[in-house]
Design a protein around this motif. Sequence first.
Motif, short mmCIF file in Angstrom:
data_model
loop_
_atom_site.label_atom_id
_atom_site.label_comp_id
_atom_site.label_asym_id
_atom_site.label_seq_id
_atom_site.Cartn_x
_atom_site.Cartn_y
_atom_site.Cartn_z
N PHE A 1 -31.71 -2.33 5.14
CA PHE A 1 -32.10 -3.71 4.88
C PHE A 1 -31.01 -4.65 5.33
CE2 PHE A 1 -34.53 -1.31 1.79
CZ PHE A 1 -35.75 -1.97 1.74
N GLU A 2 -31.41 -5.78 5.91
CA GLU A 2 -30.49 -6.88 6.17
C GLU A 2 -30.42 -7.68 4.87
OE1 GLU A 2 -28.86 -7.22 9.11
OE2 GLU A 2 -29.92 -5.45 9.83
N VAL A 3 -29.22 -7.95 4.37
CA VAL A 3 -29.04 -8.69 3.12
C VAL A 3 -28.89 -10.17 3.47
CG1 VAL A 3 -27.64 -8.99 1.05
CG2 VAL A 3 -27.90 -6.71 2.08
N VAL A 4 -29.80 -10.99 2.96
CA VAL A 4 -29.77 -12.42 3.25
C VAL A 4 -29.63 -13.21 1.95
CG1 VAL A 4 -31.04 -12.26 5.43
CG2 VAL A 4 -32.30 -12.51 3.31
N ASN A 5 -28.92 -14.30 2.04
CA ASN A 5 -28.66 -15.13 0.86
C ASN A 5 -29.45 -16.43 0.96
OD1 ASN A 5 -27.55 -15.78 -1.59
ND2 ASN A 5 -25.68 -16.62 -0.74
N TRP A 6 -30.77 -16.29 1.00
CA TRP A 6 -31.68 -17.43 1.08
C TRP A 6 -32.56 -17.42 -0.15
CZ3 TRP A 6 -33.64 -15.02 6.17
CH2 TRP A 6 -32.66 -15.14 7.16
N PRO A 7 -33.08 -18.57 -0.52
CA PRO A 7 -34.07 -18.58 -1.61
C PRO A 7 -35.37 -17.95 -1.12
CG PRO A 7 -33.79 -20.79 -0.71
CD PRO A 7 -32.78 -19.92 -0.03
N SER A 8 -36.03 -17.20 -1.98
CA SER A 8 -37.30 -16.59 -1.60
C SER A 8 -38.12 -16.31 -2.85
CB SER A 8 -37.09 -15.28 -0.84
OG SER A 8 -38.33 -14.69 -0.53
N GLN A 9 -39.42 -16.30 -2.68
CA GLN A 9 -40.32 -15.94 -3.76
C GLN A 9 -40.50 -14.42 -3.83
OE1 GLN A 9 -41.03 -17.11 -0.86
NE2 GLN A 9 -43.09 -16.65 -0.18
N GLY B 1 -34.34 -20.41 13.51
CA GLY B 1 -35.54 -21.05 12.98
C GLY B 1 -35.62 -21.05 11.47
N ILE B 2 -34.60 -20.50 10.80
CA ILE B 2 -34.60 -20.50 9.34
C ILE B 2 -34.03 -21.82 8.83
CG2 ILE B 2 -33.76 -19.31 7.28
CD1 ILE B 2 -35.69 -17.62 8.91
N ILE B 3 -32.83 -22.14 9.28
CA ILE B 3 -32.19 -23.41 8.94
C ILE B 3 -32.31 -24.30 10.18
CG2 ILE B 3 -30.03 -24.54 8.29
CD1 ILE B 3 -29.25 -21.85 6.96
N PRO B 4 -32.90 -25.48 10.06
CA PRO B 4 -33.14 -26.31 11.24
C PRO B 4 -31.87 -26.54 12.06
CG PRO B 4 -34.21 -27.25 9.31
CD PRO B 4 -33.36 -26.10 8.83
N GLY B 5 -31.94 -26.18 13.34
CA GLY B 5 -30.85 -26.43 14.27
C GLY B 5 -29.66 -25.51 14.17
N LYS B 6 -29.74 -24.48 13.32
CA LYS B 6 -28.59 -23.58 13.16
C LYS B 6 -29.03 -22.12 13.21
CE LYS B 6 -25.69 -26.44 10.21
NZ LYS B 6 -24.93 -26.46 8.96
N ASP C 1 -24.96 -7.22 13.38
CA ASP C 1 -24.93 -8.18 14.49
C ASP C 1 -26.23 -8.97 14.59
OD1 ASP C 1 -26.58 -6.15 15.29
OD2 ASP C 1 -25.59 -5.78 17.21
N THR C 2 -27.06 -8.92 13.56
CA THR C 2 -28.33 -9.64 13.54
C THR C 2 -28.10 -11.13 13.32
OG1 THR C 2 -29.41 -7.68 12.63
CG2 THR C 2 -30.59 -9.76 12.42
N THR C 3 -28.83 -11.95 14.07
CA THR C 3 -28.80 -13.40 13.90
C THR C 3 -30.23 -13.90 13.77
OG1 THR C 3 -26.84 -13.50 15.29
CG2 THR C 3 -27.98 -15.56 14.90
N ALA D 1 -28.57 -18.45 11.56
CA ALA D 1 -28.23 -17.94 10.23
C ALA D 1 -27.84 -16.47 10.36
CB ALA D 1 -29.42 -18.08 9.28
N MET D 2 -26.82 -16.09 9.60
CA MET D 2 -26.32 -14.72 9.65
C MET D 2 -26.57 -14.04 8.30
SD MET D 2 -24.90 -14.41 12.67
CE MET D 2 -23.89 -12.97 12.48
N PRO D 3 -26.96 -12.77 8.31
CA PRO D 3 -27.06 -12.04 7.04
C PRO D 3 -25.67 -11.74 6.49
CG PRO D 3 -27.71 -10.64 8.88
CD PRO D 3 -27.42 -11.99 9.44
N LEU D 4 -25.62 -11.44 5.20
CA LEU D 4 -24.35 -11.09 4.57
C LEU D 4 -23.87 -9.71 5.01
CD1 LEU D 4 -25.16 -12.26 0.93
CD2 LEU D 4 -23.88 -13.49 2.68
#
Length: 195
Positions: free
Chosen positions: A72-80, A40-45, A35-37, A47-50
């Motif tokens: 761990f929360e699994v997120v589908n974002w680009p990261s270094q 501030g990651i995507i401007p104006g939206k 239920d984590t949201t 974002a939900m983890p997978l």
Amino acid sequence: MMNKVFVDGERGLNLIYADTLRGMNRSMTKLPATDTTFHGIIPGKAAMPLGRISLDVVFGSPDNFRCERLDFEVVNWPSQYHVVLSRVALARFMAVSHYAYLKLKMLGPDGVITVSGNFTHSDNCDKEFHKIYESFGMHEVFEQLKASTGLEQSPVAKNPAHQPEFNKKADTKEVQVHPTDPSKTVIISTSLPPA
């Protein structure tokens, strides 16, 4: 072995990136819902983890190591980075971090386990972050522009105006800061306005 781990002692969530799980040949189907949201990651939206996944995390060497199971929360974002460890992870390992020295210490069965970072590696990750940050969330903005204008191309970024090189002799001057001692001076910019 993961060599790009960010330790964020101020956050309460451990993050793992979908690319990291793919690299570990872990399936992302049937991940337990969360239920984590994120804001501030995507401007104006929002974002939900997978989803959420529990993994064993190990620090140390074969002769002196600690292993704990972390969520761990699994997120589908680009990261270094491969993962982000939070204060929850530090508490679970009873680890002490020192950010200035890039050290993480915790008690193992045969003494103290010290994990050392690398300043060059850290600096390279920071540079990668800025490249990712500049484009993060922009694909949604481009899709909206394409839908509203019918154009297929993204806007062309303007090249910054040429910045002149800094010249210490021409761009600075020495100013006496003590009224009676001429040896006490500072160097200031010549373009500063008078007080």
